[in-house]
Design a protein around this motif. Structure first.
Motif, PDB file in Angstrom:
ATOM      1  N   ARG A  66      42.676  45.522  23.578  1.00 41.41           N
ATOM      2  CA  ARG A  66      41.478  45.454  24.423  1.00 41.41           C
ATOM      3  C   ARG A  66      40.227  45.666  23.576  1.00 41.41           C
ATOM      4  NH1 ARG A  66      44.285  49.323  27.639  1.00 41.41           N
ATOM      5  NH2 ARG A  66      45.739  48.240  29.027  1.00 41.41           N
TER       6      ARG A  66
ATOM      7  N   GLU B 170      39.181  42.630  22.014  1.00 41.43           N
ATOM      8  CA  GLU B 170      38.498  41.777  22.986  1.00 41.43           C
ATOM      9  C   GLU B 170      37.035  42.224  23.148  1.00 41.43           C
ATOM     10  OE1 GLU B 170      40.512  41.465  26.688  1.00 41.43           O
ATOM     11  OE2 GLU B 170      38.785  40.595  27.724  1.00 41.43           O
TER      12      GLU B 170
ATOM     13  N   ARG C   4      45.241  40.583  32.152  1.00 40.57           N
ATOM     14  CA  ARG C   4      44.952  39.661  31.061  1.00 40.57           C
ATOM     15  C   ARG C   4      46.140  38.770  30.764  1.00 40.57           C
ATOM     16  NH1 ARG C   4      42.267  44.299  30.260  1.00 40.57           N
ATOM     17  NH2 ARG C   4      40.212  44.262  29.269  1.00 40.57           N
TER      18      ARG C   4
END
Lengths: 134, 134
Positions: B26, B29, B43
């Motif tokens: 994450r 991201e 996701r």
DNA sequence: AGCATTGTTGACGTTTACGTAAACGTGATA
DNA sequence: TATCACGTTTACGTAAACGTCAACAATGCT
């Protein structure tokens, strides 16, 4: 008269030579990587200190933490005295060795890509600069 | 029916496969390295995302920051469209290339030392184990 | 229905490796 | 003697890369 070369260095000299700040050098000392003598309150660095600084920077470049570098120094200094330490040392070296080989592979892979990308780019540029008719 | 392989992955699958935490993924991201789709709020990672993750990890291993990796991705994606970007790209690649070569040297130097140290250690151990009578 | 598993979004905490600023000492030099 | 240039300690600041809760869905057994 001295047998060993006893040239010494100031913090500023070393900083300039290795292109780092004095602050960084003091930091390495805080972390136990260097142990310069003192003339009054100024630090005096021996050749040995200078070598350690070089090794420190090299260690950093290959991704070691300052603590790991210190541990290596310590092991290197004491391993000869203690047999069990020798085993530890060898194990540590083995682990590090495989990591380094992994890094080698990674770097080679990237260099390869980098190379072909560069070629691609250059071709593109050639085509364009050459291709614009007047 | 789909032409392109459209296998997808969950965050947990990728985490396990690459031995990192979902949190790390994450984070990548957040830093703009991955752009998974969403099924509801979960996701969904495509093959492309997986490749980017692999490249990210490789980049990390050779000492790139997440930001640099992102810049490389961006350059790679857009360089073809913009001529001035091409020059930038090439310059960036050159810089990185020399750094990588430096790293190669460092690693080789260390591997050399590691090798000879290991030999020394093993000799020492042999001598001792073999040297103890009875 | 209940519980585990897997996922999500904040948001604060942590480690590493110094940077940076304050406040001061000291010898060389104009 | 004033001012550099260089050095010192102390201490807070910072950037990167996540770790670690908390609090809350959604899904799948049993």
């Amino acid at each position: 008269m001295s047998t060993v070369q006893d040239r010494t260095f100031t913090i500023g000299e070393l900083a300039r030579e290795f292109d780092i700040t004095p602050r960084a050098i003091r930091h390495y000392e805080d972390q136990g990587l260097l142990e310069p003598e003192r003339r009054g309150q100024h630090r005096i660095y021996s050749r040995r200190d200078r070598v350690r600084l070089m090794l420190t920077l090299r260690g950093k470049r290959i991704g070691l933490t300052l603590q790991e570098i210190r541990e290596l120094f310590e092991l290197y200094d004491t391993a000869n005295d203690d047999e069990s330490q020798l085993f530890e040392f060898i194990k540590l070296l083995s682990r590090r060795e495989s990591q380094l080989r992994q890094q080698q592979e990674d770097i080679n892979a990237v260099l390869k890509e980098v190379g072909s990308l560069r070629v691609q780019c250059e071709r593109l540029l050639e085509k364009r600069t050459g291709g614009i008719p007047e």
